[in-house]
Design a protein around this motif. Structure first.
Motif, short mmCIF file in Angstrom:
data_model
loop_
_atom_site.label_atom_id
_atom_site.label_comp_id
_atom_site.label_asym_id
_atom_site.label_seq_id
_atom_site.Cartn_x
_atom_site.Cartn_y
_atom_site.Cartn_z
N TRP A 74 16.31 -10.75 -12.36
CA TRP A 74 15.14 -10.49 -13.21
C TRP A 74 14.05 -11.48 -12.84
O TRP A 74 14.30 -12.69 -12.71
CB TRP A 74 15.51 -10.60 -14.68
N VAL A 75 12.84 -10.95 -12.68
CA VAL A 75 11.67 -11.73 -12.28
C VAL A 75 10.52 -11.31 -13.18
O VAL A 75 10.41 -10.12 -13.51
CB VAL A 75 11.30 -11.45 -10.80
N ARG A 76 9.68 -12.24 -13.57
CA ARG A 76 8.54 -11.86 -14.39
C ARG A 76 7.23 -12.31 -13.76
O ARG A 76 7.20 -13.19 -12.91
CB ARG A 76 8.67 -12.39 -15.81
N GLN A 77 6.15 -11.66 -14.22
CA GLN A 77 4.82 -11.94 -13.67
C GLN A 77 3.81 -11.86 -14.81
O GLN A 77 3.53 -10.77 -15.31
CB GLN A 77 4.48 -10.94 -12.57
N ALA A 78 3.28 -13.00 -15.20
CA ALA A 78 2.24 -13.03 -16.22
C ALA A 78 0.97 -12.40 -15.66
O ALA A 78 0.78 -12.36 -14.43
CB ALA A 78 1.99 -14.47 -16.66
N PRO A 79 0.09 -11.92 -16.52
CA PRO A 79 -1.13 -11.24 -16.05
C PRO A 79 -1.93 -12.10 -15.07
O PRO A 79 -2.27 -13.24 -15.37
CB PRO A 79 -1.91 -11.00 -17.35
N GLY A 80 -2.18 -11.54 -13.89
CA GLY A 80 -2.97 -12.24 -12.88
C GLY A 80 -2.30 -13.43 -12.24
O GLY A 80 -2.95 -14.18 -11.50
N GLN A 81 -1.02 -13.60 -12.50
CA GLN A 81 -0.29 -14.77 -12.01
C GLN A 81 0.75 -14.38 -10.97
O GLN A 81 0.88 -13.21 -10.60
CB GLN A 81 0.39 -15.50 -13.18
N GLY A 82 1.49 -15.39 -10.50
CA GLY A 82 2.52 -15.17 -9.49
C GLY A 82 3.85 -14.76 -10.10
O GLY A 82 3.95 -14.43 -11.27
N LEU A 83 4.86 -14.80 -9.24
CA LEU A 83 6.20 -14.34 -9.61
C LEU A 83 7.07 -15.50 -10.05
O LEU A 83 7.06 -16.58 -9.44
CB LEU A 83 6.83 -13.63 -8.41
N GLU A 84 7.86 -15.26 -11.10
CA GLU A 84 8.74 -16.28 -11.66
C GLU A 84 10.15 -15.71 -11.79
O GLU A 84 10.36 -14.77 -12.56
CB GLU A 84 8.22 -16.75 -13.01
N TRP A 85 11.08 -16.28 -11.06
CA TRP A 85 12.47 -15.82 -11.10
C TRP A 85 13.17 -16.33 -12.34
O TRP A 85 13.06 -17.51 -12.69
CB TRP A 85 13.17 -16.33 -9.84
N MET A 86 13.89 -15.45 -13.05
CA MET A 86 14.50 -15.81 -14.32
C MET A 86 16.01 -16.01 -14.23
O MET A 86 16.58 -16.83 -14.97
CB MET A 86 14.23 -14.71 -15.35
N GLY A 87 16.68 -15.25 -13.37
CA GLY A 87 18.13 -15.37 -13.28
C GLY A 87 18.75 -14.11 -12.73
O GLY A 87 18.06 -13.19 -12.29
N TRP A 88 20.09 -14.09 -12.74
CA TRP A 88 20.81 -12.91 -12.27
C TRP A 88 22.04 -12.63 -13.10
O TRP A 88 22.50 -13.48 -13.87
CB TRP A 88 21.20 -13.05 -10.80
N ILE A 89 22.54 -11.39 -12.92
CA ILE A 89 23.80 -11.01 -13.50
C ILE A 89 24.65 -10.35 -12.43
O ILE A 89 24.13 -9.60 -11.60
CB ILE A 89 23.64 -10.07 -14.72
N ASN A 90 25.92 -10.67 -12.42
CA ASN A 90 26.87 -9.99 -11.58
C ASN A 90 27.39 -8.80 -12.38
O ASN A 90 28.15 -8.99 -13.33
CB ASN A 90 28.02 -10.94 -11.21
N PRO A 91 26.99 -7.58 -12.05
CA PRO A 91 27.38 -6.43 -12.87
C PRO A 91 28.88 -6.17 -12.86
O PRO A 91 29.40 -5.53 -13.77
CB PRO A 91 26.62 -5.25 -12.23
N ASN A 92 29.57 -6.68 -11.87
CA ASN A 92 31.01 -6.45 -11.80
C ASN A 92 31.76 -7.29 -12.83
O ASN A 92 32.61 -6.78 -13.58
CB ASN A 92 31.51 -6.78 -10.39
#
Lengths: 112, 120
Positions: free
Chosen positions: B36-54
């Protein structure tokens, strides 16, 4: 955290001309597996980012061969051999060596 | 072709929670980490974390620990990102992105994004 620094932040280019974007990391991205864990993404206006280059120099599926990635350790470059209109957008480098993964600030490529 | 289809835009009040979904198709959902990654308006990319679906094992960046929960429902090939205690600083487009097969640290393809607006 690994800090990623891109340059330039803005890049106006004439169609048909080459363009280069640079990315520097605060520590080496070279893993013991021999790969540099550095990826490049393009985010076109109004779209999601798309993977262009992974592990420093490998083009993702469907990416035109005018895009190439190079570099090792802490210094990397993305080169577009001949810029086309569809290449407009923001380019990001991202390190995937260690969590938290981090991105550069982005380089906005525009057409002159 | 791999597809990641996210839920629609949300408007939330400060202090509320939001849950964004990401439905995967055209591949085996449990074989690839989801980021999951987020991007505030007009800003860059910010990585939030991951999940192993298995396994359901998760990793959250320190900034979001205690406020974010990533889950999955393997029966419907869907990943979820739940963010609590929303403030105006959480206004952003939230993306899910699948890890590329065979190597860690390579993220792509991405979902279309979900705009979360936090406003009183």
């Amino acid at each position: 955290d690994i800090v990623m620094t891109q340059s330039p932040l803005s890049l106006p280019v004439t169609p048909g001309e080459p363009a280069s974007i640079f990315c520097r990391s605060s520590q080496s991205l070279l893993h013991s597996n021999g790969y540099n864990h550095l990826n490049w993404y393009l985010q076109r206006p109004g779209q999601s980012p798309q993977l262009l280059i992974y592990l420093g120099s490998n083009r993702a599926s469907g990416v035109p061969d005018r895009f190439s990635g190079s570099g090792s350790g802490t210094d990397f470059a993305l080169k577009i051999s001949r810029v086309e209109a569809e290449d407009v957008g923001v380019y990001y480098c991202m390190q995937g060596l260690q969590t938290p993964y981090t991105f550069g600030q982005g380089t906005k490529l525009g057409i002159k | 072709q791999v597809q990641l289809v996210q839920s629609g835009a949300e408007v939330k009040k400060p202090g509320a929670s939001v849950k964004v979904s990401c439905k995967a198709s055209e591949y085996t959902f449990t074989d690839y980490f989801m980021h999951w990654v987020r991007q505030a308006p007009g800003q860059g990319l910010e990585w939030m974390g991951w999940i192993n679906p298995n396994s359901g094992v998760t990793y959250y960046t320190q900034k979001f620990q205690g406020r974010v929960t990533m889950t999955r429902d393997t029966s419907i090939s869907t990943a979820y990102m739940d963010l609590r205690g929303l403030t105006s600083d959480d206004t952003a487009v939230y993306y899910c992105a699948r890890e590329k097969g065979g190597i860690f640290g390579v993220v792509g393809p991405w979902g279309q994004g979900t705009l979360v607006t936090v406003s009183s």
